[in-house]
Scaffold this active site. Structure first.
Site, PDB file in Angstrom:
ATOM      1  N   HIS A 145      -4.682  -8.221  -2.916  1.00  0.00           N
ATOM      2  CA  HIS A 145      -4.311  -7.446  -2.353  1.00  0.00           C
ATOM      3  C   HIS A 145      -5.845  -6.121  -2.528  1.00  0.00           C
ATOM      4  CE1 HIS A 145      -3.165  -3.963   0.233  1.00  0.00           C
ATOM      5  NE2 HIS A 145      -1.773  -4.948   1.262  1.00  0.00           N
ATOM      6  N   ASP A 222       1.311  -6.368 -10.235  1.00  0.00           N
ATOM      7  CA  ASP A 222       1.722  -5.882  -8.308  1.00  0.00           C
ATOM      8  C   ASP A 222       2.756  -6.450  -8.163  1.00  0.00           C
ATOM      9  OD1 ASP A 222       1.658  -4.933  -6.113  1.00  0.00           O
ATOM     10  OD2 ASP A 222      -0.313  -6.053  -5.587  1.00  0.00           O
ATOM     11  N   GLN A 225       5.439  -7.408  -4.160  1.00  0.00           N
ATOM     12  CA  GLN A 225       6.061  -8.821  -3.057  1.00  0.00           C
ATOM     13  C   GLN A 225       7.407  -9.520  -3.779  1.00  0.00           C
ATOM     14  OE1 GLN A 225       5.961  -9.321   0.243  1.00  0.00           O
ATOM     15  NE2 GLN A 225       4.278  -8.109   0.983  1.00  0.00           N
ATOM     16  N   LYS A 248       8.418  -2.011   1.624  1.00  0.00           N
ATOM     17  CA  LYS A 248       8.461  -3.469   1.510  1.00  0.00           C
ATOM     18  C   LYS A 248      10.358  -3.694   1.076  1.00  0.00           C
ATOM     19  CE  LYS A 248       4.064  -3.662   1.370  1.00  0.00           C
ATOM     20  NZ  LYS A 248       3.224  -4.701   2.465  1.00  0.00           N
ATOM     21  N   CYS A 388      -5.197  -7.866   4.378  1.00  0.00           N
ATOM     22  CA  CYS A 388      -5.708  -6.983   3.276  1.00  0.00           C
ATOM     23  C   CYS A 388      -5.918  -7.688   1.723  1.00  0.00           C
ATOM     24  CB  CYS A 388      -5.116  -5.795   2.647  1.00  0.00           C
ATOM     25  SG  CYS A 388      -4.483  -4.670   4.320  1.00  0.00           S
TER      26      CYS A 388
END
Length: 433
Positions: A145, A222, A225, A248, A388
């Site tokens: 991203h 990261d 997700q 999220k 993104c």
């Protein structure tokens, strides 16, 4: 498709119906159709338990934390710090290793700017390990991203370090063979996504982490997700930093978090400065609080943190292993169903890795925005564009894609409605081969 996820029972239909009853927005209609919400990868919906907790805080305890001596402020501070403990426990961290941020993007920038400040001489001897200059290297991947790419581009530009990028193969999978060559003794930090926000695949980050630590580099994960969809333990993964975003994972917007190993946070110079993160201030200098407060300048996102803690309790109540199993089922249905439609190319479909309930696809001859609009006319909400992640799309030879992303409240019937909608899109535009 191979799987590294633990075998566990997925959610039953009755359980999913019960879950959906907790989300008022899922009972609404869009364009005269029942809402089919398949954009949770962008922003998840919030259950009543989260909405009610934030409202209760605002109507009974709203006050500045860590500042006032009155009863309301003391109680608000206690609830705020309890929220920190809840989120820290959710990812296997200690309380003082969890820094509140506005979102994951800010959390990544916090680390990047701490490195930049150390490179400018701030932080003293303790911060030397974060100093970057010519000859040093930063490593990220081609599937990141933009939030986990641009801050490192800027850090390299400010310090003279070199940014290296782990490439993808033709299917979109990370080239782990190249990672072993790119991560060297010159590498200071490796920034990698746990789950691709375009492909939905769960990356074998353990191999990259092991290689980074072998050469003495730090690792930032990261987890935007992955944390909402998989059980994760930052200590077990042995990452040095991890970031996540509240909206999220059933929580509010405006709240995110940075995990950092305690000894690293203690050595890092701060990024944002001002009130609430200091011990002593004169007109010429300041001394800073220990972490995590050192990195929490200004008025904090108190009600948002409290609501995020409620979201974590909701997820824990359902059970993260069962959520992961449910989404693995939905992800497989998405990929298999889309692949079976003539004229659809599913990005990363052939990657032999476990995945969350997310898939992105391209229909040659139809722009993704047209696909999204056609589906929206049927009440089906998806994400369109480059998500993104322009370098990833460029590597796979497309400028944009359509993404469907599920969560614990998504159903097989919604997947069927979506697949029917995609097939109807192709028929409408007349591009079926």
């Amino acid at each position: 498709m191979t799987s590294s996820l633990p075998v566990t029972d997925a959610l039953t239909d009755a359980e999913i119906r019960g879950i959906r009853a907790d989300f008022p927005i899922l009972q609404t209609e869009v364009n005269g159709h029942p809402l089919v919400y398949l954009d949770s990868g962008a922003t998840a919906q919030r259950p009543l338990a989260v909405l009610d907790v934030e409202r209760e805080f605002l109507t009974t305890l709203n006050s500045a934390v860590h500042r006032g001596a009155h009863t309301l402020a003391a109680e608000a501070t206690e609830v705020f710090e309890d929220a920190r403990s809840t989120l820290a426990g959710f990812i296997g961290a200690d309380d003082d290793e969890l820094v509140w941020t506005s979102n994951a993007t800010e959390a990544i920038n916090l680390v990047a700017y701490a490195f930049s400040n150390a490179s400018a001489g701030r932080g003293g001897a303790a911060a030397e390990r974060f100093r970057l200059g010519e000859g040093d290297e930063i490593v990220t991947t081609e599937m990141e991203h933009h939030a986990n790419l641009i801050p490192w581009q800027e850090l390299a530009a400010r310090t003279g370090a070199t940014l290296r990028v782990i490439p993808l193969d033709d299917d979109g999978a990370l080239r782990l063979d190249e990672a072993a060559h790119l991560i060297t003794e010159r590498t200071k930090i490796v920034a990698i996504t746990h789950v691709s926000n375009v492909l939905g695949v769960i990356n074998p980050v353990e191999q990259v982490i092991a290689r980074a630590h072998e050469v003495g580099a730090l690792v930032l994960l990261d987890a935007c997700q992955s944390a909402p969809h998989l059980p994760i333990d930052v200590k077990q993964l042995e990452v040095d930093f991890a970031v996540l975003s509240g909206h999220k994972m059933l929580g509010p917007t405006g709240i995110g978090a940075l995990y950092g190993r305690r000894e690293l946070l203690e050595a890092m110079p701060p990024f944002l400065t001002g009130g609430s993160m200091i011990t002593t201030v004169t007109t010429t200098e300041a001394e800073y609080l220990p972490p995590p407060q050192r990195f929490e300048a200004g008025t904090q996102r108190v009600s948002q943190a409290v609501a995020l803690a409620a979201a974590i309790r909701y997820l824990d109540g359902v059970g993260m292993p069962r959520i992961a199993a449910h989404e693995a089922h939905l992800g497989a249905r998405l990929v298999d169903g889309l692949t079976a439609i003539d004229g659809v190319r599913v990005l990363g479909a052939s990657i032999e890795l476990s995945r969350v309930g997310l898939a992105s696809f391209d229909i040659p001859g139809i722009h993704s925005h047209d696909v999204g609009q056609f589906l929206d006319d049927r009440g089906i909400a998806v994400r369109v564009g480059h998500h993104c992640a322009q370098p990833l799309h460029r590597r796979l030879g497309v400028t944009a894609s359509t993404r469907a992303s599920t969560y614990l409240y998504s159903t097989d019937d919604e997947i069927d409605a979506f697949l029917d909608g995609v097939a109807a899109t192709i028929d409408f535009f007349g591009v079926r081969s």
